[in-house]
Design a protein around this motif. Structure first.
Motif, short mmCIF file in Angstrom:
data_model
loop_
_atom_site.label_atom_id
_atom_site.label_comp_id
_atom_site.label_asym_id
_atom_site.label_seq_id
_atom_site.Cartn_x
_atom_site.Cartn_y
_atom_site.Cartn_z
N LEU A 143 15.86 4.89 -17.84
CA LEU A 143 16.35 3.99 -18.89
C LEU A 143 16.09 2.54 -18.49
O LEU A 143 16.30 2.17 -17.33
CB LEU A 143 17.86 4.19 -19.09
CG LEU A 143 18.30 5.61 -19.46
CD1 LEU A 143 19.83 5.64 -19.61
CD2 LEU A 143 17.62 6.10 -20.72
N LEU B 255 18.51 11.90 -27.02
CA LEU B 255 18.40 10.55 -27.57
C LEU B 255 17.95 10.62 -29.03
O LEU B 255 17.07 11.40 -29.36
CB LEU B 255 17.38 9.73 -26.78
CG LEU B 255 17.85 9.24 -25.41
CD1 LEU B 255 17.71 10.31 -24.38
CD2 LEU B 255 17.08 8.02 -25.01
N THR C 152 17.73 8.33 -33.07
CA THR C 152 17.94 7.17 -33.93
C THR C 152 18.49 7.72 -35.25
O THR C 152 18.25 8.87 -35.60
CB THR C 152 16.63 6.39 -34.19
OG1 THR C 152 15.61 7.30 -34.60
CG2 THR C 152 16.17 5.64 -32.96
N ASN D 231 23.58 3.33 -25.65
CA ASN D 231 22.43 3.13 -26.52
C ASN D 231 21.49 2.11 -25.89
O ASN D 231 21.87 1.35 -25.03
CB ASN D 231 22.85 2.76 -27.95
CG ASN D 231 23.61 1.47 -28.02
OD1 ASN D 231 23.12 0.43 -27.61
ND2 ASN D 231 24.83 1.52 -28.52
N MET E 188 18.28 3.28 -29.99
CA MET E 188 18.27 4.70 -29.67
C MET E 188 19.62 5.02 -29.03
O MET E 188 20.07 4.32 -28.11
CB MET E 188 17.12 5.00 -28.70
CG MET E 188 16.63 6.41 -28.77
SD MET E 188 15.18 6.68 -27.73
CE MET E 188 13.90 5.87 -28.66
N HIS E 189 20.28 6.07 -29.52
CA HIS E 189 21.61 6.44 -29.05
C HIS E 189 21.52 7.65 -28.12
O HIS E 189 20.71 8.55 -28.33
CB HIS E 189 22.50 6.78 -30.25
CG HIS E 189 22.54 5.67 -31.26
ND1 HIS E 189 23.35 4.57 -31.12
CD2 HIS E 189 21.85 5.48 -32.41
CE1 HIS E 189 23.15 3.76 -32.15
NE2 HIS E 189 22.24 4.28 -32.94
N LEU E 190 22.38 7.66 -27.10
CA LEU E 190 22.44 8.75 -26.13
C LEU E 190 23.71 9.55 -26.37
O LEU E 190 24.79 8.97 -26.50
CB LEU E 190 22.45 8.21 -24.70
CG LEU E 190 21.19 7.56 -24.18
CD1 LEU E 190 21.06 6.13 -24.65
CD2 LEU E 190 21.16 7.60 -22.67
N TRP F 23 15.41 12.94 -33.60
CA TRP F 23 15.60 13.22 -32.17
C TRP F 23 14.34 12.86 -31.40
O TRP F 23 13.25 13.23 -31.78
CB TRP F 23 15.95 14.71 -31.96
CG TRP F 23 17.27 15.01 -32.58
CD1 TRP F 23 17.50 15.62 -33.78
CD2 TRP F 23 18.57 14.66 -32.05
NE1 TRP F 23 18.85 15.67 -34.03
CE2 TRP F 23 19.53 15.10 -32.99
CE3 TRP F 23 18.99 14.04 -30.90
CZ2 TRP F 23 20.89 14.93 -32.77
CZ3 TRP F 23 20.36 13.87 -30.69
CH2 TRP F 23 21.28 14.31 -31.62
N TYR G 229 14.28 12.76 -27.63
CA TYR G 229 14.24 13.53 -26.38
C TYR G 229 15.33 14.56 -26.42
O TYR G 229 16.34 14.39 -27.02
CB TYR G 229 14.43 12.64 -25.16
CG TYR G 229 13.28 11.71 -24.89
CD1 TYR G 229 12.17 12.15 -24.17
CD2 TYR G 229 13.31 10.41 -25.34
CE1 TYR G 229 11.11 11.30 -23.90
CE2 TYR G 229 12.25 9.55 -25.08
CZ TYR G 229 11.16 10.00 -24.36
OH TYR G 229 10.11 9.16 -24.11
#
Length: 165
Positions: free
Chosen positions: A73, A105, A107, A131, A139-141, A163, A165
């Motif tokens: 990251l 991850l 969006t 994120n 991008m959100h985790l 999605w 990853y």
């Protein structure tokens, strides 16, 4: 946003060995396959090409390992949520990784006229790990096991999830 995918080997060191045993393994691996980083017994490599050499050294010392796919990251644009410390792997040289077996991850996109991405993200907030924002993209985790929940919440607010990853 381009994130770097790397490979980890999680060693299972035998109990009762002297600290020099670990140092010998690290030295042997470093001579054959340069380490990108390490965290406790997790060895991190930049390329798939380095894994066979590292495995040879581990086999020589009779140390089993498990392979894992890691994502590096970027520190800039990274926002940590309450769950971040439960998932983040921070190496000695302060690189931040997540294990892709545990973290997904995504969006979120407002694809319909009545879409409400802000309330959807607010509802997901308690499950967020963090994120990453770059070039007007966020991008959100989230925990990989919660992908279906994220899809359902986004759909309830007329949004789509992509999605990565």
């Amino acid at each position: 946003m381009k994130l770097a995918k790397m490979i980890g080997l999680d060693m299972h060191l035998p109990a009762g060995k002297l600290p020099g045993f670990y140092a010998q393994i690290i030295k042997g691996i470093a001579q054959n396959a340069p380490l990108y980083g390490r965290y406790k017994e997790l060895l991190i490599f930049k390329s798939e090409d380095q894994i066979p050499q590292a495995l040879k050294v581990l086999e020589h010392y009779r140390v089993p390992s498990e392979r894992c796919d890691l994502l590096l990251l970027p520190p800039e644009g990274l926002e940590q949520d309450d769950l971040f410390d439960d998932y983040a792997i921070i190496t000695r040289n302060e690189n931040i990784f997540v294990d892709l077996a545990l973290v997904a991850l995504f969006t979120i996109h407002a694809t319909k006229p009545d879409a409400e991405p802000a309330p959807a993200l607010l509802q997901l907030k308690e499950h967020m790990i963090g994120n990453i924002s770059s070039n007007n993209v966020t991008m959100h985790l989230i925990d990989r096991q919660l992908k279906e929940l994220a899809d359902r919440i986004a759909k309830a607010y007329s949004c789509d999830v992509e999605w990565h990853y």
